[in-house]
Write a protein that holds these residues in place. Sequence first.
Motif, short mmCIF file in Angstrom:
data_model
loop_
_atom_site.label_atom_id
_atom_site.label_comp_id
_atom_site.label_asym_id
_atom_site.label_seq_id
_atom_site.Cartn_x
_atom_site.Cartn_y
_atom_site.Cartn_z
N ARG A 197 0.82 -1.22 0.00
CA ARG A 197 0.00 0.00 0.00
C ARG A 197 0.85 1.27 0.00
O ARG A 197 0.32 2.37 -0.12
N SER A 198 2.15 1.12 0.21
CA SER A 198 3.04 2.29 0.27
C SER A 198 3.27 2.85 -1.14
O SER A 198 2.99 2.16 -2.14
N PRO A 199 3.79 4.09 -1.26
CA PRO A 199 4.12 4.61 -2.59
C PRO A 199 5.04 3.67 -3.36
O PRO A 199 4.88 3.52 -4.58
N LEU A 202 2.88 0.85 -4.68
CA LEU A 202 2.04 1.32 -5.79
C LEU A 202 2.87 1.49 -7.06
O LEU A 202 2.42 1.17 -8.16
N ALA A 203 4.11 1.98 -6.88
CA ALA A 203 4.99 2.14 -8.05
C ALA A 203 5.30 0.77 -8.66
O ALA A 203 5.35 0.64 -9.89
#
Lengths: 335, 236
Positions: A197-199, A202-203
């Motif tokens: 769920r962290s950036p 997501l990346a």
Amino acid sequence: MSAVATNRPRRETAGRRLRRAALDGAAVPVMAVLGLAAFWLFPDDLGLMTRIAATALYVLSLDLVLGFGGIATLGQAAMFGTGAYAAGIAAVNLVNEPITLLAIGGVAGGLIALVTGALILHARGLTLLMLTIAVVQIVQEVANKARDWTGGSDGLSGIDPAPVLGLFRFDLYGRTSYLFALAVLIVGYLVARRIVRSPFGLACRGVKEDPLRVAALGGSPKRYLVTLYAVAGVFAGVAGALTAVTSGIVGLDSASFSWSAEALVMLVLGGTGRLYGAVIGTVAFMTIHHILASSDPFHWMLFIGLFLMAIVLFAPGGITSGIERVVHRLKRGRA
Amino acid sequence: MSTNRGRLEIAGLTAGYGQTRIIENLSLTVPAGGRLALLGRNGVGKTTTLATLVGQTTRHGGTITLDGVELGRLGSSARAAAGLGYVPQTRDVFRSLTVEENLVTGLKGRPRSALEEAYALFPRLGERRRNGGGELSGGEQQMLSVARALLGQPTVLLLDEPLEGLAPVICDLLMQALSRLSMSVILVEQQVDRALDFAEEVVMLDRGRVVHQGPAAEARADHALLERHLGVVPAG
């Protein structure tokens, strides 16, 4: 960027996402409640259930690389085996505190993943798949040759972990082993969920979908994938160490191609890219495996094969997609 | 966004796909904070020019300089880090991520609170923040793609046909939002009227070469020029 299978994902509808969110939110409490219930209900099967918990963490690591990063691999056992051997060797020669052993396994798994990932993740498709198989074969052969440290084909034995936190001794019935494994699985699941769920997570999902777009946004797809591969290596290494600590032995099969392939089967069975799919797939596969193997020792593989074919044909998204559909119907019925 | 950054100079740029050359010896300059419309008929190399600027084609020659830094040898991600923001024709939103998650991928290390900038520019995205990228309309996807690029705080924004396939009312909305931006912009657009209203300078391409370069206002008044190179005469 080329290390990924950039298949266009299915349209993510609001209903599907809500169903996933509902299952995702329920995963940890359900895991804890069912895990503890199983502890009381099946006291004679604690050994099997401990193996299931450790394996679920291992399959979870595969879900991170395949389900969230799109990295096709048949070499995840390289990290599992490295973690198991590192923890086992440390336990025999250096330290026997269980949480320290898990840390050693995690670091070892993460390091091997970091080094091999940096080398192989420029490839894609079948080439990448072959390279991951090569890595696991090399790790297994190194373990086989380093007989003085690993016990070679006889396996590494003599792992005698100290009590967990200095309080809970590993007993003959496997109670401590099981509860320890369950706790590690739950913590691992929570950490994995935070990562995806962290950036960064997501990346990585962005890289799986469109690496060129991620590059145009300023990210380095290869760096993301290598990092994800290393992080998943830590998870696999911890799972390997957990197996070593709770079973007291490490064999060459822990770093085998077939163990990598089995993890893939369990993940596909449960459903990729969900985390809880890895846990459900592992529980289903190992339970069915156990029941069939004990009821029909000669033909159980046939039934396992039929079961897998049925899942692939009738629930292509794995068991979790079936569960998600049921949750959806229940909610619609209530509305 | 500071307007003293974002000077983009392209000199003698030749590029294409593999050995196939699409643009030849292309030179143009966008001053810091300037707005340039890159116009031409279909297939003349407009999209290739933008894709070359962000490092997605094969560059055969020429230089690309942003604020004095040569970008030609850098990869896509390094060019984005240097200040190029790119909104491709295909929009390329991540369909498996929600609107908010899509925006997070454009943050480049900035705090999540920066997402409010995107919602302030396009309130519709704020209303749809929990929706999946694949559930958005074409206009919403374009807003998302522009907002995601802007969150990275580019000094030069490259827009490839942002109005394609959008309803007029959505085009108005998008152009209003774009007109509030202070960074340098290169706009590739088939709606010549809107492009000339937006831009200060115009460059026209034909078969990969610059055939006209000058102020947008002059081009707008020169119907013969527009008809010759674009095949259109703007209304009004």
